[in-house]
Each structure stands twice: as structure tokens, then as C-alpha cells.
Design a protein around this motif. Structure first.
Motif, PDB file in Angstrom:
ATOM      1  N   GLN A  15       0.809  -1.217   0.000  1.00  0.00           N
ATOM      2  CA  GLN A  15       0.000   0.000   0.000  1.00  0.00           C
ATOM      3  C   GLN A  15       0.842   1.267   0.000  1.00  0.00           C
ATOM      4  O   GLN A  15       0.360   2.334  -0.361  1.00  0.00           O
ATOM      5  CB  GLN A  15      -0.911   0.028   1.230  1.00  0.00           C
ATOM      6  N   ILE A  16       2.089   1.155   0.417  1.00  0.00           N
ATOM      7  CA  ILE A  16       2.959   2.335   0.454  1.00  0.00           C
ATOM      8  C   ILE A  16       4.020   2.268  -0.646  1.00  0.00           C
ATOM      9  O   ILE A  16       5.071   2.895  -0.554  1.00  0.00           O
ATOM     10  CB  ILE A  16       3.586   2.523   1.855  1.00  0.00           C
ATOM     11  N   VAL A  17       3.720   1.503  -1.686  1.00  0.00           N
ATOM     12  CA  VAL A  17       4.606   1.363  -2.839  1.00  0.00           C
ATOM     13  C   VAL A  17       3.913   1.947  -4.060  1.00  0.00           C
ATOM     14  O   VAL A  17       2.741   1.667  -4.318  1.00  0.00           O
ATOM     15  CB  VAL A  17       4.955  -0.128  -3.090  1.00  0.00           C
ATOM     16  N   ALA A  18       4.637   2.752  -4.813  1.00  0.00           N
ATOM     17  CA  ALA A  18       4.138   3.294  -6.080  1.00  0.00           C
ATOM     18  C   ALA A  18       4.943   2.660  -7.209  1.00  0.00           C
ATOM     19  O   ALA A  18       6.170   2.724  -7.212  1.00  0.00           O
ATOM     20  CB  ALA A  18       4.291   4.812  -6.113  1.00  0.00           C
ATOM     21  N   THR A  19       4.253   2.043  -8.146  1.00  0.00           N
ATOM     22  CA  THR A  19       4.932   1.322  -9.222  1.00  0.00           C
ATOM     23  C   THR A  19       4.953   2.078 -10.550  1.00  0.00           C
ATOM     24  O   THR A  19       5.565   1.616 -11.506  1.00  0.00           O
ATOM     25  CB  THR A  19       4.285  -0.061  -9.431  1.00  0.00           C
ATOM     26  N   ASP A  20       4.272   3.212 -10.614  1.00  0.00           N
ATOM     27  CA  ASP A  20       4.346   4.048 -11.816  1.00  0.00           C
ATOM     28  C   ASP A  20       4.215   5.514 -11.407  1.00  0.00           C
ATOM     29  O   ASP A  20       3.871   5.826 -10.266  1.00  0.00           O
ATOM     30  CB  ASP A  20       3.300   3.648 -12.864  1.00  0.00           C
ATOM     31  N   GLU A  21       4.474   6.409 -12.347  1.00  0.00           N
ATOM     32  CA  GLU A  21       4.515   7.832 -12.049  1.00  0.00           C
ATOM     33  C   GLU A  21       3.163   8.373 -11.572  1.00  0.00           C
ATOM     34  O   GLU A  21       3.111   9.174 -10.636  1.00  0.00           O
ATOM     35  CB  GLU A  21       4.993   8.635 -13.266  1.00  0.00           C
ATOM     36  N   ASN A  22       2.075   7.959 -12.199  1.00  0.00           N
ATOM     37  CA  ASN A  22       0.752   8.445 -11.797  1.00  0.00           C
ATOM     38  C   ASN A  22       0.401   7.996 -10.384  1.00  0.00           C
ATOM     39  O   ASN A  22      -0.131   8.763  -9.590  1.00  0.00           O
ATOM     40  CB  ASN A  22      -0.325   7.989 -12.780  1.00  0.00           C
ATOM     41  N   MET A  23       0.711   6.745 -10.076  1.00  0.00           N
ATOM     42  CA  MET A  23       0.466   6.233  -8.730  1.00  0.00           C
ATOM     43  C   MET A  23       1.319   6.998  -7.716  1.00  0.00           C
ATOM     44  O   MET A  23       0.852   7.335  -6.627  1.00  0.00           O
ATOM     45  CB  MET A  23       0.781   4.726  -8.663  1.00  0.00           C
ATOM     46  N   LEU A  24       2.552   7.290  -8.087  1.00  0.00           N
ATOM     47  CA  LEU A  24       3.437   8.033  -7.192  1.00  0.00           C
ATOM     48  C   LEU A  24       2.867   9.419  -6.903  1.00  0.00           C
ATOM     49  O   LEU A  24       2.820   9.849  -5.748  1.00  0.00           O
ATOM     50  CB  LEU A  24       4.843   8.139  -7.789  1.00  0.00           C
ATOM     51  N   LEU A  25       2.400  10.120  -7.920  1.00  0.00           N
ATOM     52  CA  LEU A  25       1.802  11.442  -7.706  1.00  0.00           C
ATOM     53  C   LEU A  25       0.590  11.367  -6.781  1.00  0.00           C
ATOM     54  O   LEU A  25       0.456  12.173  -5.860  1.00  0.00           O
ATOM     55  CB  LEU A  25       1.391  12.069  -9.040  1.00  0.00           C
TER      56      LEU A  25
END
Length: 156
Positions: free
Chosen positions: A109-119
Motif C-alpha cells: 500500500q505504500i509502494v508506487a509502481t508508476d509515475e501516476n500512482m506516485l503522484l
């Protein structure tokens, strides 16, 4: 590749939100000598040109600066787990890494695997308090106790 994508996404966010200040905590290799530190400093200063950043004192260990900023983010780094265990909000961004790095659904849940998810995660994580972060993502078992600083370790 993961690091560059993470940095570019962070830069994109702070250029649109100038009130956000980014603290750059250098990897030990990036501050291993005066020459390497100068190159690292120059790189980040140029990369984040026009952004509100502060490059942390190279003489201070990463773990000694956890309390100074609201959210720690890295593509892949053991220091973010130290941060999590010490009770501070953390976000992992292994963008472009095709191997599944984490088995625990709570950590995912605290991992972003792409740029949109990270934003999306950056924005939402910055909107919640530290205690809410640990409760919301069921991460209480990952932290030693409430947020602690390196001074706490030194006195025990």
C-alpha cells in the motif's frame, strides 16, 4: 531508471506546488568524498532548479534527519525501512522494476509502481498525519514505537 523516474515525478509535483519543500538526503556513496559530494550537490541543485529544496548536511546520517521532514521517499533503499520502523511516514517508488519486491499487502500500500500512482500517493500521504498513516495502512506492527530520533538510541 527507477530513481530517475521517481525524481522526475517529485520534481513535477513540487514545480506545481511551490510550498512543498524537498529535503535531499544523500546516499553514503554520494557524500563519500568532497569531490563526489560536490558533484552530487551540483546534480541535485541543477535537477531541481527552481524548486524549494535543501540538500541535507553530508556529515549527518540519514537516520538522524528522519524527524526533519514529513515524508520519506526512495525508489529502493533500506533507509526508508529504518524510517518506517522509527515511526515516520514512508513511500517506496521502485518505478519500472518488474520484480515483485514486497510480499506483505500492507507494505504494498505504500509502494508506487508508476509515475501516476506516485503522484497520487505523494499527495494523499502529505495530507494525512503520521498516526493516521500507520493506522490507515495497518503498519503499526512495523514501527518500534511512536516516532523516535537517533538521540533516543544513544541514551538507551
Amino acid at each position: 531508471m527507477a530513481e530517475e523516474k521517481m525524481l522526475s515525478t517529485v520534481r513535477q509535483l513540487i514545480l506545481k506546488n511551490p510550498s512543498i519543500k524537498v529535503f535531499i538526503v544523500l546516499h553514503p556513496t554520494e557524500k563519500s568524498s568532497a569531490e563526489i559530494y560536490d558533484r552530487s550537490f551540483s546534480y541535485y541543485s541543477n535537477f531541481f532548479l527552481g524548486c524549494n529544496i535543501e540538500i541535507m548536511n553530508p556529515k549527518i546520517a540519514s537516520s538522524e534527519s528522519f524527524y526533519q521532514f514529513e515524508l520519506g521517499i526512495a525508489s529502493i533503499s533500506s533507509v526508508v525501512f529504518e524510517r518506517l520502523f522509527c515511526g515516520y511516514k514512508t513511500l517506496l517508488a521502485p518505478i519500472g522494476v518488474s520484480v515483485k519486491l514486497f510480499e506483505d499487502k500492507n507494505i504494498e500500500q505504500i509502494v508506487a509502481t508508476d509515475e501516476n500512482m506516485l503522484l497520487r500517493k505523494l499527495k494523499s500521504f502529505l495530507e494525512i498525519e503520521n498516526s493516521e498513516y500507520f493506522e490507515k495502512f495497518n503498519l503499526e506492527l512495523y514501527r518500534i514505537e511512536k516516532p523516535i530520533t537517533i538521540e533516543k538510541f544513544r541514551t538507551n
